[in-house]
Design a protein around this motif. Structure first.
Motif, short mmCIF file in Angstrom:
data_model
loop_
_atom_site.label_atom_id
_atom_site.label_comp_id
_atom_site.label_asym_id
_atom_site.label_seq_id
_atom_site.Cartn_x
_atom_site.Cartn_y
_atom_site.Cartn_z
N ASP A 105 0.82 -1.21 0.00
CA ASP A 105 0.00 0.00 0.00
C ASP A 105 0.86 1.27 0.00
O ASP A 105 0.48 2.28 -0.59
CB ASP A 105 -0.95 0.01 1.20
CG ASP A 105 -2.15 -0.91 0.99
OD1 ASP A 105 -2.67 -0.97 -0.14
OD2 ASP A 105 -2.56 -1.58 1.95
N VAL A 106 2.00 1.22 0.65
CA VAL A 106 2.90 2.38 0.64
C VAL A 106 3.45 2.59 -0.77
O VAL A 106 3.49 3.73 -1.26
CB VAL A 106 4.05 2.20 1.65
CG1 VAL A 106 5.08 3.32 1.51
CG2 VAL A 106 3.51 2.18 3.08
N THR A 107 3.83 1.51 -1.43
CA THR A 107 4.32 1.61 -2.81
C THR A 107 3.25 2.20 -3.71
O THR A 107 3.52 3.10 -4.51
CB THR A 107 4.76 0.23 -3.32
OG1 THR A 107 5.74 -0.30 -2.44
CG2 THR A 107 5.33 0.31 -4.73
N THR A 108 2.03 1.70 -3.60
CA THR A 108 0.92 2.22 -4.41
C THR A 108 0.71 3.70 -4.16
O THR A 108 0.56 4.50 -5.10
CB THR A 108 -0.38 1.45 -4.10
OG1 THR A 108 -0.19 0.07 -4.43
CG2 THR A 108 -1.57 2.00 -4.86
N PHE A 109 0.70 4.10 -2.88
CA PHE A 109 0.52 5.51 -2.51
C PHE A 109 1.63 6.37 -3.11
O PHE A 109 1.37 7.38 -3.76
CB PHE A 109 0.51 5.62 -0.98
CG PHE A 109 0.70 7.00 -0.45
CD1 PHE A 109 -0.19 8.02 -0.74
CD2 PHE A 109 1.77 7.29 0.39
CE1 PHE A 109 -0.01 9.30 -0.22
CE2 PHE A 109 1.95 8.56 0.92
CZ PHE A 109 1.06 9.56 0.61
N ALA A 110 2.88 5.97 -2.92
CA ALA A 110 4.01 6.77 -3.38
C ALA A 110 4.05 6.86 -4.91
O ALA A 110 4.15 7.96 -5.47
CB ALA A 110 5.32 6.18 -2.85
#
Length: 124
Positions: free
Chosen positions: A74-79
């Protein structure tokens, strides 16, 4: 924003608000306050970016994408979604060093007093 010391003199220390932070928005990091999935957090980014581009509300938007959280999906998707959206809108993506150089250069540039009538400024 430049800082001042106890006597009121400016000092060469700068502070910038960080608006979009992975550990606040996204589920995964233990300190998450919003517990959003990556796509929902990216939608927050899009709203902030869009607001900064309309009606004279221009703003520098700082992000914080921790490298140690980047493995969380989810952090990768957000960034990645945040940066892709900014790029699609023509928003430059600068490092902290680039922003500091710009800020220091802007600081030494004198402002010219411009007079206009009503809301219109005279042309150059």
């Amino acid at each position: 924003m430049q800082m001042v010391d106890a006597t009121g003199h400016t000092i060469p220390i700068y502070q910038q608000v960080t608006s979009l932070i992975d550990e606040q928005l996204v589920t995964g990091p233990s300190s998450s306050q919003e517990n959003l999935d990556g796509a929902s957090a990216a939608n927050i980014s899009k709203q902030v970016i869009d607001a900064s581009l309309t009606d004279g509300n221009y703003a520098a938007i700082m992000t914080q994408f921790h490298v140690d959280y980047y493995g969380y999906g989810d952090v990768t998707t957000f960034a990645e979604s945040t940066m892709a959206y900014a790029e699609s809108k023509g928003v430059p993506i600068w490092s902290a060093d680039d922003w500091l150089r710009f800020t220091k250069a802007r600081q030494v540039r004198p402002l010219e007093r411009r007079r206009g009538t009503g809301r219109a400024l005279p042309s150059h």
